[in-house]
Design a protein around this motif. Sequence first.
Motif, PDB file in Angstrom:
ATOM      1  N   VAL B  70      -0.520  10.490   7.424  1.00  0.00           N
ATOM      2  CA  VAL B  70      -1.512   9.703   8.171  1.00  0.00           C
ATOM      3  C   VAL B  70      -0.887   9.134   9.443  1.00  0.00           C
ATOM      4  O   VAL B  70      -1.487   9.127  10.522  1.00  0.00           O
ATOM      5  N   ALA B  71       0.374   8.677   9.316  1.00  0.00           N
ATOM      6  CA  ALA B  71       1.046   8.076  10.468  1.00  0.00           C
ATOM      7  C   ALA B  71       1.298   9.104  11.561  1.00  0.00           C
ATOM      8  O   ALA B  71       1.265   8.790  12.751  1.00  0.00           O
ATOM      9  N   ILE B  72       1.537  10.354  11.152  1.00  0.00           N
ATOM     10  CA  ILE B  72       1.854  11.374  12.155  1.00  0.00           C
ATOM     11  C   ILE B  72       0.582  12.058  12.657  1.00  0.00           C
ATOM     12  O   ILE B  72       0.411  12.267  13.852  1.00  0.00           O
ATOM     13  N   GLY B  73      -0.315  12.364  11.717  1.00  0.00           N
ATOM     14  CA  GLY B  73      -1.528  13.093  12.084  1.00  0.00           C
ATOM     15  C   GLY B  73      -2.504  12.254  12.900  1.00  0.00           C
ATOM     16  O   GLY B  73      -2.389  12.183  14.128  1.00  0.00           O
ATOM     17  N   PRO B  74      -3.460  11.591  12.271  1.00  0.00           N
ATOM     18  CA  PRO B  74      -4.454  10.799  13.019  1.00  0.00           C
ATOM     19  C   PRO B  74      -3.846   9.550  13.659  1.00  0.00           C
ATOM     20  O   PRO B  74      -4.528   8.865  14.416  1.00  0.00           O
ATOM     21  N   LYS B  75      -2.588   9.238  13.326  1.00  0.00           N
ATOM     22  CA  LYS B  75      -1.878   8.094  13.919  1.00  0.00           C
ATOM     23  C   LYS B  75      -2.603   6.770  13.699  1.00  0.00           C
ATOM     24  O   LYS B  75      -2.534   5.864  14.527  1.00  0.00           O
ATOM     25  N   THR B  76      -3.323   6.689  12.582  1.00  0.00           N
ATOM     26  CA  THR B  76      -4.042   5.450  12.322  1.00  0.00           C
ATOM     27  C   THR B  76      -3.072   4.304  12.059  1.00  0.00           C
ATOM     28  O   THR B  76      -3.344   3.159  12.403  1.00  0.00           O
ATOM     29  N   VAL B  77      -1.940   4.648  11.426  1.00  0.00           N
ATOM     30  CA  VAL B  77      -0.997   3.579  11.055  1.00  0.00           C
ATOM     31  C   VAL B  77       0.399   3.869  11.595  1.00  0.00           C
ATOM     32  O   VAL B  77       0.730   5.011  11.904  1.00  0.00           O
ATOM     33  N   THR B  78       1.177   2.807  11.743  1.00  0.00           N
ATOM     34  CA  THR B  78       2.624   2.990  11.908  1.00  0.00           C
ATOM     35  C   THR B  78       3.262   2.291  10.712  1.00  0.00           C
ATOM     36  O   THR B  78       2.870   1.178  10.358  1.00  0.00           O
ATOM     37  N   LEU B  79       4.211   2.966  10.078  1.00  0.00           N
ATOM     38  CA  LEU B  79       4.738   2.468   8.811  1.00  0.00           C
ATOM     39  C   LEU B  79       6.061   1.742   8.996  1.00  0.00           C
ATOM     40  O   LEU B  79       6.889   2.132   9.826  1.00  0.00           O
ATOM     41  N   THR B  80       6.224   0.659   8.242  1.00  0.00           N
ATOM     42  CA  THR B  80       7.508  -0.031   8.210  1.00  0.00           C
ATOM     43  C   THR B  80       7.890  -0.155   6.740  1.00  0.00           C
ATOM     44  O   THR B  80       7.100  -0.653   5.935  1.00  0.00           O
ATOM     45  N   TYR B  81       9.076   0.331   6.389  1.00  0.00           N
ATOM     46  CA  TYR B  81       9.480   0.295   4.974  1.00  0.00           C
ATOM     47  C   TYR B  81      10.194  -1.001   4.675  1.00  0.00           C
ATOM     48  O   TYR B  81      11.020  -1.471   5.450  1.00  0.00           O
ATOM     49  N   MET B  82       9.852  -1.591   3.540  1.00  0.00           N
ATOM     50  CA  MET B  82      10.465  -2.862   3.149  1.00  0.00           C
ATOM     51  C   MET B  82      10.755  -2.801   1.670  1.00  0.00           C
ATOM     52  O   MET B  82      10.237  -1.941   0.946  1.00  0.00           O
ATOM     53  N   SER B  83      11.587  -3.729   1.208  1.00  0.00           N
ATOM     54  CA  SER B  83      11.884  -3.702  -0.226  1.00  0.00           C
ATOM     55  C   SER B  83      11.286  -4.915  -0.941  1.00  0.00           C
ATOM     56  O   SER B  83      11.000  -4.879  -2.123  1.00  0.00           O
ATOM     57  N   ASP B  84      11.055  -5.996  -0.175  1.00  0.00           N
ATOM     58  CA  ASP B  84      10.571  -7.222  -0.815  1.00  0.00           C
ATOM     59  C   ASP B  84       9.050  -7.275  -0.746  1.00  0.00           C
ATOM     60  O   ASP B  84       8.471  -7.439   0.324  1.00  0.00           O
ATOM     61  N   GLN B  85       8.395  -7.134  -1.893  1.00  0.00           N
ATOM     62  CA  GLN B  85       6.932  -7.076  -1.854  1.00  0.00           C
ATOM     63  C   GLN B  85       6.321  -8.419  -1.478  1.00  0.00           C
ATOM     64  O   GLN B  85       5.306  -8.481  -0.796  1.00  0.00           O
ATOM     65  N   GLY B  86       6.957  -9.510  -1.886  1.00  0.00           N
ATOM     66  CA  GLY B  86       6.451 -10.846  -1.535  1.00  0.00           C
ATOM     67  C   GLY B  86       6.461 -11.041  -0.022  1.00  0.00           C
ATOM     68  O   GLY B  86       5.514 -11.533   0.585  1.00  0.00           O
ATOM     69  N   LYS B  87       7.566 -10.581   0.596  1.00  0.00           N
ATOM     70  CA  LYS B  87       7.706 -10.708   2.047  1.00  0.00           C
ATOM     71  C   LYS B  87       6.636  -9.863   2.768  1.00  0.00           C
ATOM     72  O   LYS B  87       6.050 -10.299   3.765  1.00  0.00           O
ATOM     73  N   ALA B  88       6.399  -8.663   2.229  1.00  0.00           N
ATOM     74  CA  ALA B  88       5.407  -7.771   2.840  1.00  0.00           C
ATOM     75  C   ALA B  88       4.025  -8.430   2.842  1.00  0.00           C
ATOM     76  O   ALA B  88       3.331  -8.462   3.867  1.00  0.00           O
ATOM     77  N   VAL B  89       3.631  -8.984   1.688  1.00  0.00           N
ATOM     78  CA  VAL B  89       2.323  -9.633   1.608  1.00  0.00           C
ATOM     79  C   VAL B  89       2.270 -10.840   2.549  1.00  0.00           C
ATOM     80  O   VAL B  89       1.287 -11.068   3.269  1.00  0.00           O
ATOM     81  N   GLU B  90       3.369 -11.574   2.581  1.00  0.00           N
ATOM     82  CA  GLU B  90       3.458 -12.726   3.471  1.00  0.00           C
ATOM     83  C   GLU B  90       3.254 -12.292   4.937  1.00  0.00           C
ATOM     84  O   GLU B  90       2.532 -12.931   5.696  1.00  0.00           O
ATOM     85  N   ASP B  91       3.872 -11.185   5.307  1.00  0.00           N
ATOM     86  CA  ASP B  91       3.771 -10.704   6.691  1.00  0.00           C
ATOM     87  C   ASP B  91       2.363 -10.226   7.042  1.00  0.00           C
ATOM     88  O   ASP B  91       1.966 -10.251   8.208  1.00  0.00           O
ATOM     89  N   VAL B  92       1.630  -9.767   6.027  1.00  0.00           N
ATOM     90  CA  VAL B  92       0.231  -9.424   6.306  1.00  0.00           C
ATOM     91  C   VAL B  92      -0.534 -10.714   6.603  1.00  0.00           C
ATOM     92  O   VAL B  92      -1.324 -10.797   7.536  1.00  0.00           O
ATOM     93  N   ARG B  93      -0.214 -11.757   5.784  1.00  0.00           N
ATOM     94  CA  ARG B  93      -0.901 -13.039   5.991  1.00  0.00           C
ATOM     95  C   ARG B  93      -0.622 -13.593   7.382  1.00  0.00           C
ATOM     96  O   ARG B  93      -1.520 -14.067   8.052  1.00  0.00           O
ATOM     97  N   ASN B  94       0.645 -13.536   7.808  1.00  0.00           N
ATOM     98  CA  ASN B  94       0.934 -14.162   9.096  1.00  0.00           C
ATOM     99  C   ASN B  94       0.685 -13.231  10.279  1.00  0.00           C
ATOM    100  O   ASN B  94       0.984 -13.575  11.409  1.00  0.00           O
ATOM    101  N   GLY B  95       0.123 -12.068  10.017  1.00  0.00           N
ATOM    102  CA  GLY B  95      -0.358 -11.245  11.113  1.00  0.00           C
ATOM    103  C   GLY B  95       0.632 -10.220  11.637  1.00  0.00           C
ATOM    104  O   GLY B  95       0.323  -9.495  12.567  1.00  0.00           O
TER     105      GLY B  95
END
Lengths: 334, 371
Positions: B70-95
């Motif tokens: 999806v990231a390469i084809g329609p380019k809808t998203v750009t992906l960032t890999y993370m290991s801490d799921q709590g941090k990931a959810v937090e980062d969605v909250r803070n934008g």
Amino acid sequence: MSLAVETFDIRKTFGELTAVKDISIQINEGEFFGFLGPNGAGKSTLIRMLTTVLRPASGTASVGGFDITKEPDEVRRSIGVVTQNMASDLDLTARENMDIFGKFYEVPKKARQERVAELLERVGLSKKADELAATFSGGMRRRLDIARVLVHKPEILFLDEPTSGLDPQSRRVVWEMLQNFMKDYNMTIFLTTHYMEEAEALCTRVAIIDRGSVIAMGTPDELKSGIPGNDIVILTLSREQENVRNLAAAEGYVHKAQLENGDLRCYVDSGSEDAPRLMKLATDAGAEVRAVSIQKLSLEDVFIHYTGRSIREEESKKVSLFLGAGVPSKLGRN
Amino acid sequence: MRRVFAVIERDMRKFSRNPVIMVMAVVMPIAYLIILGNSFQGKLKGLPVAVVNQDDGYWGRRLDERLKAVAIGPKTVTLTYMSDQGKAVEDVRNGKFKGAVIVPPDFSRRMALGINPEVGIFVDNTDQISEGALTGALTDAVNSLREVFVSVRPDRTVVQARRVELYRMVDYDQALVPGVVVMAIFMGTMITGVFNLVMDRFLGVDEAILMTPVTKTDIVGGLVVSGFIITMFMATIVYIVSALITGITVFGSVSRFLGILVVLALATMGLLSMMFLMLGRANHPRIVGVFSGFMNVIFFFPSGAVYPVEGFPKWLRAFSKVNPEYYAVHALKSIIFKGNPLWAIYGDIVFLLCFLTVMMTLAVVTFKRTL
Ligand SMILES: Nc1ncnc2c1ncn2[C@@H]1O[C@H](COP(=O)(O)OP(=O)(O)OP(=O)(O)O)[C@@H](O)[C@H]1O
Ligand SMILES: [Mg+2]
């Protein structure tokens, strides 16, 4: 002789205010008729009714033989109107302005072109014919305003304060033009003004209008002879004005003594004889005479005679050349 | 008859002395096209998404591939890999991210055993437009994992929906062209027609004209016609330029181009007459400015120029039914993108004709020929 304009108790009200009060006048064909009055007297309102853009509240008028309310189209075809506002289009040239007005009146092309050229010549704008009116001086614009409404050879020309805001020299040019047009084009002219000299210089007959009513009407000479005496002795007194007025009025040779703006105006038969007598009378009464002058009667005095006010007191109005500028019609134009 | 031509001539000459206005009126709608086209992209691109993949089994890797596709084809998203799921959810909250995908450690095992495999998808739902696009893209990626089985043995009892494109796919920029042309028409009607009457009134030169034999019809008709000529000229230029920018065929067949002109003409006359009806008694140019700014928005957005009308609530759709811009946009879209001839959109044409007739008549009737 038939009548060019006749009004029948014509009246216009704006809310509480009655701007024109039941005026009935008759203007003969070929007359140069002057309507003289101070600001707010109702001159423009009357012209607007006669030229069909305002409906009278009551009464009516006939212009060129047509009723202004029943046959407005016929009225419009027989008149030319120079409004108080300078109304030529600034973003058109002089020739375009005139040509388009000619088309409004459906003047055929050839006649139009000839007439436009002739009129441009007569108002001294031939050299400027193809320049935008925006580049014209106030006097030139006024001349264009006048020339533009003559392309269709109107029977009756209405002019609403055609020289207000012009310098004395331009004013004289306009006067001369109007007199020539009058003579050569066989028109009736209806002019409003608040300049006494203008009415005296141009008009064969004058109506004096104040607060919506005609207070006197006649030739300038008739109007002047309507007030007693030939001269006015004007005494500027520093005190005892009221007292001196009463004393002067009691004298046999004084036809009328009037206080106007602090000046005592005594209407007498011979100014040079009576001025010394009046000065003595004032000094004896304890007043101090600051200045004395003797004036021939003018229309100004006619106005003062009838209203007790000078027309000039109310002349303080500013006249912008763009005019009307921005005053919504509901709030009143000038 | 000659008088109405004089009114037209006066108006056109005066307008021609001020060419800057004309240039602005052409450039501005085209600028709209460029700004709108770039700010409302049809497909959103490059939404930042955090990925926390705790499953290194077969299905975890498969899901990762899908996301990368999806990231390469329609380019809808750009992906960032993370290991801490709590941090990931937090980062969605803070934008920081618009969304996060969390793959639990037992995902492959559950997939293999077929016991409720779950993937966590967190989406920032305060931004509705990106929420829709993102949820769509991520769910598709996850669901596609199952297609492996479907494709092997299609269930012939289930209706398979397949998208059939009836017409050539229209890029979002191109889809804006009819709206932009209609906006150019509206702008033309703002600066011509009744505006010039109000300006005359404001300057006090109107009475001099009212004192001549010019009739109501001469004045209204003359100003509408001169406004029509100027506006048509502008709208045609805007159409040609925006077609060139977006790669639409400009002329096509003679009947196609004529059809476009007919729609432009009807919309122009209709809007000019409507403005005349509504502003025929205004005495200050500022009233025209305020009012037409308001009308522009009121007419433009419910016209279907940007969003399809079908997506509107009922009451707004009802308004669209009387909005001339809706019919103009609809007619232009039919001609430009579907190649329909005029008779195929007779409904639009009839509406525009009726609108024009009613507005013009009312404008003349209500026009006051006195001060
Ligand atoms: N549209 C209007 N609404 C309300 N009042 C008006 C309107 N037009 C004129 N008036 C009022 O009527 C009176 C007469 O106005 P008019 O313009 O006729 O005077 P005028 O004699 O032409 O004065 P001027 O020498 O200043 O031009 C004034 O008191 C004016 O304020
Ligand atoms: Mg006046």
